[in-house]
Design a protein around this motif. Structure first.
Motif, PDB file in Angstrom:
ATOM      1  N   MET A   1       0.842  -1.161   0.000  1.00 30.38           N
ATOM      2  CA  MET A   1       0.000   0.000   0.000  1.00 30.38           C
ATOM      3  C   MET A   1       0.899   1.239   0.000  1.00 30.38           C
ATOM      4  O   MET A   1       1.347   1.656   1.065  1.00 30.38           O
ATOM      5  CB  MET A   1      -0.902   0.004   1.231  1.00 30.38           C
ATOM      6  CG  MET A   1      -1.886  -1.128   1.262  1.00 30.38           C
ATOM      7  SD  MET A   1      -2.968  -1.250   2.732  1.00 30.38           S
ATOM      8  CE  MET A   1      -2.522   0.054   3.790  1.00 30.38           C
ATOM      9  N   PRO A   2       1.163   1.761  -1.136  1.00 32.80           N
ATOM     10  CA  PRO A   2       2.005   2.957  -1.204  1.00 32.80           C
ATOM     11  C   PRO A   2       1.428   4.093  -0.356  1.00 32.80           C
ATOM     12  O   PRO A   2       0.216   4.259  -0.260  1.00 32.80           O
ATOM     13  CB  PRO A   2       1.992   3.336  -2.683  1.00 32.80           C
ATOM     14  CG  PRO A   2       1.607   2.090  -3.387  1.00 32.80           C
ATOM     15  CD  PRO A   2       0.713   1.328  -2.441  1.00 32.80           C
ATOM     16  N   GLN A   3       2.292   4.848   0.257  1.00 32.20           N
ATOM     17  CA  GLN A   3       1.938   6.001   1.081  1.00 32.20           C
ATOM     18  C   GLN A   3       1.268   5.634   2.398  1.00 32.20           C
ATOM     19  O   GLN A   3       0.798   6.512   3.114  1.00 32.20           O
ATOM     20  CB  GLN A   3       1.046   6.988   0.306  1.00 32.20           C
ATOM     21  CG  GLN A   3       1.589   7.421  -1.032  1.00 32.20           C
ATOM     22  CD  GLN A   3       2.950   8.091  -0.927  1.00 32.20           C
ATOM     23  OE1 GLN A   3       3.189   8.886  -0.045  1.00 32.20           O
ATOM     24  NE2 GLN A   3       3.859   7.739  -1.820  1.00 32.20           N
ATOM     25  N   ALA A   4       1.175   4.370   2.734  1.00 36.82           N
ATOM     26  CA  ALA A   4       0.569   3.968   4.006  1.00 36.82           C
ATOM     27  C   ALA A   4       1.675   3.693   5.013  1.00 36.82           C
ATOM     28  O   ALA A   4       2.659   3.044   4.694  1.00 36.82           O
ATOM     29  CB  ALA A   4      -0.282   2.719   3.818  1.00 36.82           C
ATOM     30  N   ASP A   5       1.477   4.201   6.224  1.00 40.00           N
ATOM     31  CA  ASP A   5       2.448   3.886   7.262  1.00 40.00           C
ATOM     32  C   ASP A   5       1.981   2.643   8.020  1.00 40.00           C
ATOM     33  O   ASP A   5       0.942   2.052   7.703  1.00 40.00           O
ATOM     34  CB  ASP A   5       2.680   5.084   8.181  1.00 40.00           C
ATOM     35  CG  ASP A   5       1.434   5.515   8.952  1.00 40.00           C
ATOM     36  OD1 ASP A   5       0.430   4.772   8.964  1.00 40.00           O
ATOM     37  OD2 ASP A   5       1.467   6.610   9.535  1.00 40.00           O
ATOM     38  N   LEU A   6       2.746   2.258   9.026  1.00 35.88           N
ATOM     39  CA  LEU A   6       2.437   1.045   9.770  1.00 35.88           C
ATOM     40  C   LEU A   6       1.079   1.136  10.464  1.00 35.88           C
ATOM     41  O   LEU A   6       0.327   0.159  10.502  1.00 35.88           O
ATOM     42  CB  LEU A   6       3.549   0.773  10.784  1.00 35.88           C
ATOM     43  CG  LEU A   6       3.667  -0.628  11.333  1.00 35.88           C
ATOM     44  CD1 LEU A   6       3.764  -1.659  10.226  1.00 35.88           C
ATOM     45  CD2 LEU A   6       4.873  -0.731  12.251  1.00 35.88           C
ATOM     46  N   ALA A   7       0.732   2.312  10.966  1.00 37.89           N
ATOM     47  CA  ALA A   7      -0.568   2.486  11.621  1.00 37.89           C
ATOM     48  C   ALA A   7      -1.712   2.301  10.619  1.00 37.89           C
ATOM     49  O   ALA A   7      -2.705   1.629  10.926  1.00 37.89           O
ATOM     50  CB  ALA A   7      -0.649   3.860  12.282  1.00 37.89           C
ATOM     51  N   ASP A   8      -1.579   2.870   9.428  1.00 38.37           N
ATOM     52  CA  ASP A   8      -2.604   2.710   8.382  1.00 38.37           C
ATOM     53  C   ASP A   8      -2.766   1.229   8.012  1.00 38.37           C
ATOM     54  O   ASP A   8      -3.886   0.734   7.869  1.00 38.37           O
ATOM     55  CB  ASP A   8      -2.242   3.491   7.125  1.00 38.37           C
ATOM     56  CG  ASP A   8      -2.226   4.994   7.317  1.00 38.37           C
ATOM     57  OD1 ASP A   8      -2.941   5.498   8.209  1.00 38.37           O
ATOM     58  OD2 ASP A   8      -1.489   5.664   6.571  1.00 38.37           O
ATOM     59  N   ALA A   9      -1.649   0.544   7.835  1.00 27.96           N
ATOM     60  CA  ALA A   9      -1.683  -0.871   7.457  1.00 27.96           C
ATOM     61  C   ALA A   9      -2.315  -1.711   8.559  1.00 27.96           C
ATOM     62  O   ALA A   9      -3.076  -2.642   8.282  1.00 27.96           O
ATOM     63  CB  ALA A   9      -0.276  -1.361   7.147  1.00 27.96           C
ATOM     64  N   SER A  46       6.128  -2.331   7.182  1.00 27.19           N
ATOM     65  CA  SER A  46       6.220  -1.039   6.510  1.00 27.19           C
ATOM     66  C   SER A  46       7.678  -0.618   6.498  1.00 27.19           C
ATOM     67  O   SER A  46       8.427  -0.902   7.432  1.00 27.19           O
ATOM     68  CB  SER A  46       5.386  -0.003   7.266  1.00 27.19           C
ATOM     69  OG  SER A  46       5.504   1.272   6.673  1.00 27.19           O
ATOM     70  N   VAL A  47       8.075   0.038   5.424  1.00 28.83           N
ATOM     71  CA  VAL A  47       9.448   0.533   5.337  1.00 28.83           C
ATOM     72  C   VAL A  47       9.453   1.827   4.533  1.00 28.83           C
ATOM     73  O   VAL A  47       8.660   1.991   3.609  1.00 28.83           O
ATOM     74  CB  VAL A  47      10.387  -0.518   4.707  1.00 28.83           C
ATOM     75  CG1 VAL A  47      10.056  -0.763   3.254  1.00 28.83           C
ATOM     76  CG2 VAL A  47      11.837  -0.136   4.880  1.00 28.83           C
ATOM     77  N   LEU A  48      10.289   2.738   4.932  1.00 26.81           N
ATOM     78  CA  LEU A  48      10.495   3.949   4.149  1.00 26.81           C
ATOM     79  C   LEU A  48      11.564   3.653   3.109  1.00 26.81           C
ATOM     80  O   LEU A  48      12.652   3.176   3.468  1.00 26.81           O
ATOM     81  CB  LEU A  48      10.957   5.104   5.037  1.00 26.81           C
ATOM     82  CG  LEU A  48       9.936   5.595   6.047  1.00 26.81           C
ATOM     83  CD1 LEU A  48      10.577   6.620   6.977  1.00 26.81           C
ATOM     84  CD2 LEU A  48       8.731   6.175   5.352  1.00 26.81           C
ATOM     85  N   PRO A  49      11.275   3.895   1.839  1.00 24.06           N
ATOM     86  CA  PRO A  49      12.281   3.617   0.811  1.00 24.06           C
ATOM     87  C   PRO A  49      13.533   4.464   1.052  1.00 24.06           C
ATOM     88  O   PRO A  49      13.448   5.666   1.228  1.00 24.06           O
ATOM     89  CB  PRO A  49      11.598   4.015  -0.494  1.00 24.06           C
ATOM     90  CG  PRO A  49      10.152   4.093  -0.183  1.00 24.06           C
ATOM     91  CD  PRO A  49      10.048   4.424   1.276  1.00 24.06           C
ATOM     92  N   ARG A  50      14.655   3.794   1.123  1.00 17.90           N
ATOM     93  CA  ARG A  50      15.938   4.478   1.260  1.00 17.90           C
ATOM     94  C   ARG A  50      17.040   3.505   0.893  1.00 17.90           C
ATOM     95  O   ARG A  50      16.795   2.313   0.751  1.00 17.90           O
ATOM     96  CB  ARG A  50      16.135   5.026   2.664  1.00 17.90           C
ATOM     97  CG  ARG A  50      16.175   3.954   3.742  1.00 17.90           C
ATOM     98  CD  ARG A  50      16.398   4.542   5.098  1.00 17.90           C
ATOM     99  NE  ARG A  50      15.196   5.234   5.494  1.00 17.90           N
ATOM    100  CZ  ARG A  50      14.795   5.414   6.735  1.00 17.90           C
ATOM    101  NH1 ARG A  50      15.519   4.996   7.715  1.00 17.90           N
ATOM    102  NH2 ARG A  50      13.689   6.030   7.008  1.00 17.90           N
ATOM    103  N   THR A  51      18.212   4.021   0.767  1.00 23.31           N
ATOM    104  CA  THR A  51      19.354   3.170   0.438  1.00 23.31           C
ATOM    105  C   THR A  51      19.465   2.067   1.477  1.00 23.31           C
ATOM    106  O   THR A  51      19.404   2.319   2.667  1.00 23.31           O
ATOM    107  CB  THR A  51      20.655   3.999   0.430  1.00 23.31           C
ATOM    108  OG1 THR A  51      20.498   5.072  -0.490  1.00 23.31           O
ATOM    109  CG2 THR A  51      21.838   3.144   0.028  1.00 23.31           C
ATOM    110  N   GLY A  52      19.612   0.850   1.015  1.00 23.81           N
ATOM    111  CA  GLY A  52      19.766  -0.281   1.918  1.00 23.81           C
ATOM    112  C   GLY A  52      18.477  -1.039   2.175  1.00 23.81           C
ATOM    113  O   GLY A  52      18.492  -2.099   2.767  1.00 23.81           O
ATOM    114  N   SER A  53      17.322  -0.485   1.751  1.00 23.48           N
ATOM    115  CA  SER A  53      16.066  -1.211   1.924  1.00 23.48           C
ATOM    116  C   SER A  53      15.662  -1.801   0.576  1.00 23.48           C
ATOM    117  O   SER A  53      15.920  -1.219  -0.463  1.00 23.48           O
ATOM    118  CB  SER A  53      14.968  -0.293   2.466  1.00 23.48           C
ATOM    119  OG  SER A  53      14.692   0.753   1.573  1.00 23.48           O
ATOM    120  N   ASP A  54      15.056  -2.968   0.617  1.00 24.74           N
ATOM    121  CA  ASP A  54      14.602  -3.580  -0.631  1.00 24.74           C
ATOM    122  C   ASP A  54      13.293  -4.323  -0.393  1.00 24.74           C
ATOM    123  O   ASP A  54      12.921  -4.630   0.731  1.00 24.74           O
ATOM    124  CB  ASP A  54      15.665  -4.488  -1.243  1.00 24.74           C
ATOM    125  CG  ASP A  54      16.011  -5.690  -0.379  1.00 24.74           C
ATOM    126  OD1 ASP A  54      15.293  -5.967   0.602  1.00 24.74           O
ATOM    127  OD2 ASP A  54      17.000  -6.364  -0.693  1.00 24.74           O
TER     128      ASP A  54
END
Length: 87
Positions: A1-9, A46-54
């Motif tokens: 779910m793009p743009q959803a944080d852990l609470a939303d999910a 949930s993860v924030l896209p950044r270097t090192g995350s996949d």
């Protein structure tokens, strides 16, 4: 779910779980075989896209959380415990 944080999910997962529980209860009250009913267990990550995350790490974390939900009694959601390494 793009743009959803852990609470939303988490909120969405609980809505889905409750909707399935209501449908199962309705089926049982109408005389359906209880062995043919379903339940929902979910792993929530949930993860924030950044270097090192996949995406593979995100899916693996959600899968691990799903198995914890099943081990802890099913019909529930479990939050993933993510470790993100930033390069």
């Amino acid at each position: 779910m793009p743009q959803a944080d852990l609470a939303d999910a988490t909120v969405l997962a609980e809505r889905v779980r409750l909707a399935v529980a209501v449908a199962v209860a309705a089926a049982a009250s109408s005389g359906e075989d209880p062995e043919s009913t379903v339940s929902v267990s979910m792993g929530i990550a949930s993860v924030l896209p950044r270097t090192g995350s996949d995406i593979a790490s995100l899916i693996e974390s959600a899968d691990d959380a799903l198995y914890r939900a099943r081990q802890r009694g099913r019909k529930r959601g479990e939050l993933a415990q993510l470790t993100v390494f930033v390069q």
